[in-house]
Design an enzyme around this catalytic site. Structure first.
Site, short mmCIF file in Angstrom:
data_model
loop_
_atom_site.label_atom_id
_atom_site.label_comp_id
_atom_site.label_asym_id
_atom_site.label_seq_id
_atom_site.Cartn_x
_atom_site.Cartn_y
_atom_site.Cartn_z
CB SER A 123 38.90 41.39 40.20
OG SER A 123 38.85 40.03 40.34
CG HIS A 144 33.83 42.10 41.70
ND1 HIS A 144 34.60 43.09 42.23
CD2 HIS A 144 34.58 40.96 41.80
CE1 HIS A 144 35.75 42.59 42.63
NE2 HIS A 144 35.76 41.30 42.38
CD GLU A 156 33.09 46.38 43.61
OE1 GLU A 156 33.68 47.15 44.36
OE2 GLU A 156 33.64 45.82 42.64
CG ASN A 195 39.41 44.34 43.68
OD1 ASN A 195 39.52 44.05 44.87
ND2 ASN A 195 39.02 43.47 42.78
#
Ligand code: CAA
Length: 382
Positions: A123, A144, A156, A195
Site C-alpha cells: 500500500s 496495488h 496502481e 493512499n
C-alpha cells in the site's frame, strides 16, 4: 513477456487483499495458486472467495457453471516455492512489514520461472527496495489493489527505479484484462497516489477525536448523509487500524513526523481492536457493518475541510512528478474508493482559493506542517 502470455497467477497471502486479488484473477479467467502460512488461513481465504462468488451468482453477474469452473481453477499452498514454480505472474499480499516482504521476494525469486513478473500489492512501501532483494529487479513492479478488490476498480501500477517499461506495460495490460482501471505511478514514492492523498486526512481524523472535538459517528453520519457509502472512520476500521497504524509509522519515518500515529490509534492497536477483522475497532463489527445513526450527523462539519487536505496533498504529487497529470490523479481517486469522483474535480467546484485558506487555518490551528498549502494549490490553476 506480454499480458497475453500470462496463464497462471500466484497470490501470496490469503487475507483481506490476497483472497480478493485471487478472486479477481479467477474472474478474469486465470489459473490461480493462493498461498498462506497456515492451513486455516488458506481455508478462510478460499471460503471468502466462495462467499463472494455466491453473491455474484445471486446478482447474475456470474453463472453457476462459471463459478464451478473458477473454483476448479484455484489451488492452495502453504509453501511459496511450490505455489510459484510454474507461475507467469506473482502478486505478494502479505502484511505491510518490509522485512517480511523482502523475505517473500527472495523466495519468489528463487522459485519462480525466469520469465515471471513479481508484483507487490504494497500500500505504501518502496517497490525499489523490495526489488533489490531479487536478481530480476527489472521484472519487479508494484500492483496495488484496493479493498474490497472485487469491487474497487483502481489498480496502481508502480514503477520501481529498475522496473522495465515492458514489465510496466504487461502489468498495466493485465490490470485491464482484470477489468480494472490502472493508473501508472511513474515515481516510486511513499503511499503512491490514493493512499498518499488520503494520508493527511488520517492525521486530521485522529486529531479531531483525540481532542474531543467530534465523535467518529457524528462525522461518519455527516459523510453518509452527503452520499459517501462509508464514513471515513468506518473505512479505517474496514481497511484495518493496523494498516493505518503501520502506514502512519512508515510515513512518519520517511515524509514527516506529523504522520506519527496518535495515542488514540496506538491504544486501539495495543488492545487488539483492529476493526472489521477482529470484530471491534472504532466501531463494533461483531454483528456485521456498524449501524451509523444518521441523526447524530454533525451538521456544522464542513466536508470541504477533507477535500482541502486531500487536494493539497495531491498537488504535492504533481510537484514531485509521481504522476504525469492531474487527470491521472482524478482517475485514481475516483476509482480507488466509493466516492466515484476525483479530488481535483471536487476542488474546482469549491474553489482553490477557499481550499488554500482552509489549509492555512488548519496548519496554524493544529501545528501540522503537512497541512500547509503548496504553491500549486495557492495558484489553483489545475
Ligand atoms: N464480493 C461480492 N460482492 C460484494 C462484496 C464482495 N467482496 N462486497 C460487497 N459486495 C456487494 C454486496 O453484496 C452489495 O450488493 P447489492 O447491492 O446487490 O446488495 C453491494 O456490493 C453493496 O454492498 P453493501 O450493501 O454491503 O454495502 P455498500 O453499498 O456500502 O458497499 C462497499 C460496500 C463496496 C465496501 C462500499 O461501502 C464502499 O465502496 N466503501 C468504500 C471502500 C473504499 O473506499 N475502499 C478503499 C479503501 S483504501 C485501500 O484499500 C487502500 C489500501 O492500500 C488498503
Amino acid at each position: 513477456m506480454k499480458a497475453e502470455d500470462i496463464k497462471k497467477i500466484t497470490v501470496i497471502g490469503a487475507g483481506d487483499m490476497g483472497h480478493g486479488i485471487a478472486e479477481v484473477a479467477l474472474l478474469a479467467g486465470y489459473r490461480v495458486a493462493m498461498q498462506d502460512i497456515e492451513q486455516r488461513f488458506v481455508e478462510r481465504g478460499l471460503g471468502r472467495i466462495k462467499e463472494s462468488l455466491d453473491k455474484l451468482v445471486e446478482k447474475q453477474k456470474v453463472t453457476d457453471e462459471n463459478r464451478k469452473a473458477m473454483l476448479g481453477n484455484i489451488e492452495t499452498f502453504l509453501d511459496i516455492g511450490e505455489a510459484v514454480k510454474d507461475a507467469d505472474f506473482a502478486i505478494e499480499a502479505v502484511p505491510e512489514i518490509m522485512d517480511l516482504k523482502k523475505k517473500v521476494f527472495e523466495q519468489l525469486d528463487a522459485a519462480a520461472p525466469k520469465h515471471a513478473i513479481l508484483a507487490s500489492n504494497t500500500s505504501n512501501m518502496s517497490v525499489t527496495e523490495i526489488a533489490l532483494t531479487t536478481k530480476r529487479p527489472d521484472q519487479v513492479v508494484g500492483m496495488h489493489f484496493f479493498n474490497p478488490a472485487v469491487m474497487m476498480k483502481l489498480v496502481e501500477v508502480i514503477k520501481g527505479e529498475k522496473t522495465s517499461e515492458e514489465t510496466m506495460q504487461t502489468t498495466y495490460d493485465l490490470a485491464l484484462k482484470m477489468n480494472k482501471v490502472p493508473v501508472r505511478v511513474e515515481k516510486d514514492s511513499i503511499g503512491f497516489v490514493y493512499n498518499r492523498v488520503n494520508a493527511p486526512t488520517q492525521i486530521y481524523l485522529s486529531l479531531l477525536v483525540e481532542r474531543g472535538m467530534v465523535t467518529p459517528e457524528e462525522i461518519d453520519a455527516r459523510m453518509r448523509k452527503i452520499g459517501m457509502p462509508m464514513g471515513p472512520y468506518e473505512l479505517m476500521d474496514y481497511v484495518g487500524l493496523d494498516v493505518a497504524y503501520y502506514g502512519g509509522q512508515y510515513f512518519a519515518e520517511r515524509i514527516s513526523r506529523d504522520y506519527e500515529p496518535s495515542d488514540w490509534l496506538k491504544k486501539k492497536i495495543d488492545a487488539g481492536e483492529l476493526g472489521k477483522k477482529t470484530g471491534k475497532g472504532i466501531f463494533d463489527w461483531s454483528k456485521g457493518r456498524p449501524e451509523i445513526d444518521l441523526s447524530k450527523s454533525k451538521e456544522d462539519f464542513d466536508p470541504a475541510v477533507l477535500i482541502a487536505i486531500q487536494a493539497n496533498e495531491a498537488t504535492k504529487l504533481l510537484e514531485e512528478g509521481v504522476v504525469t497529470s492531474a487527470e491521472e490523479i482524478d482517475k485514481a481517486m475516483a476509482s480507488g474508493g466509493g466516492s466515484g469522483i476525483g479530488t481535483f474535480q471536487m476542488a474546482r467546484g469549491i474553489g482553490f482559493e477557499k481550499l488554500a485558506g482552509i489549509c492555512e487555518d488548519l496548519a496554524r490551528e493544529f501545528g501540522v506542517k503537512v497541512f500547509e498549502p503548496t504553491e500549486t494549490l495557492r495558484k489553483g490553476n489545475i
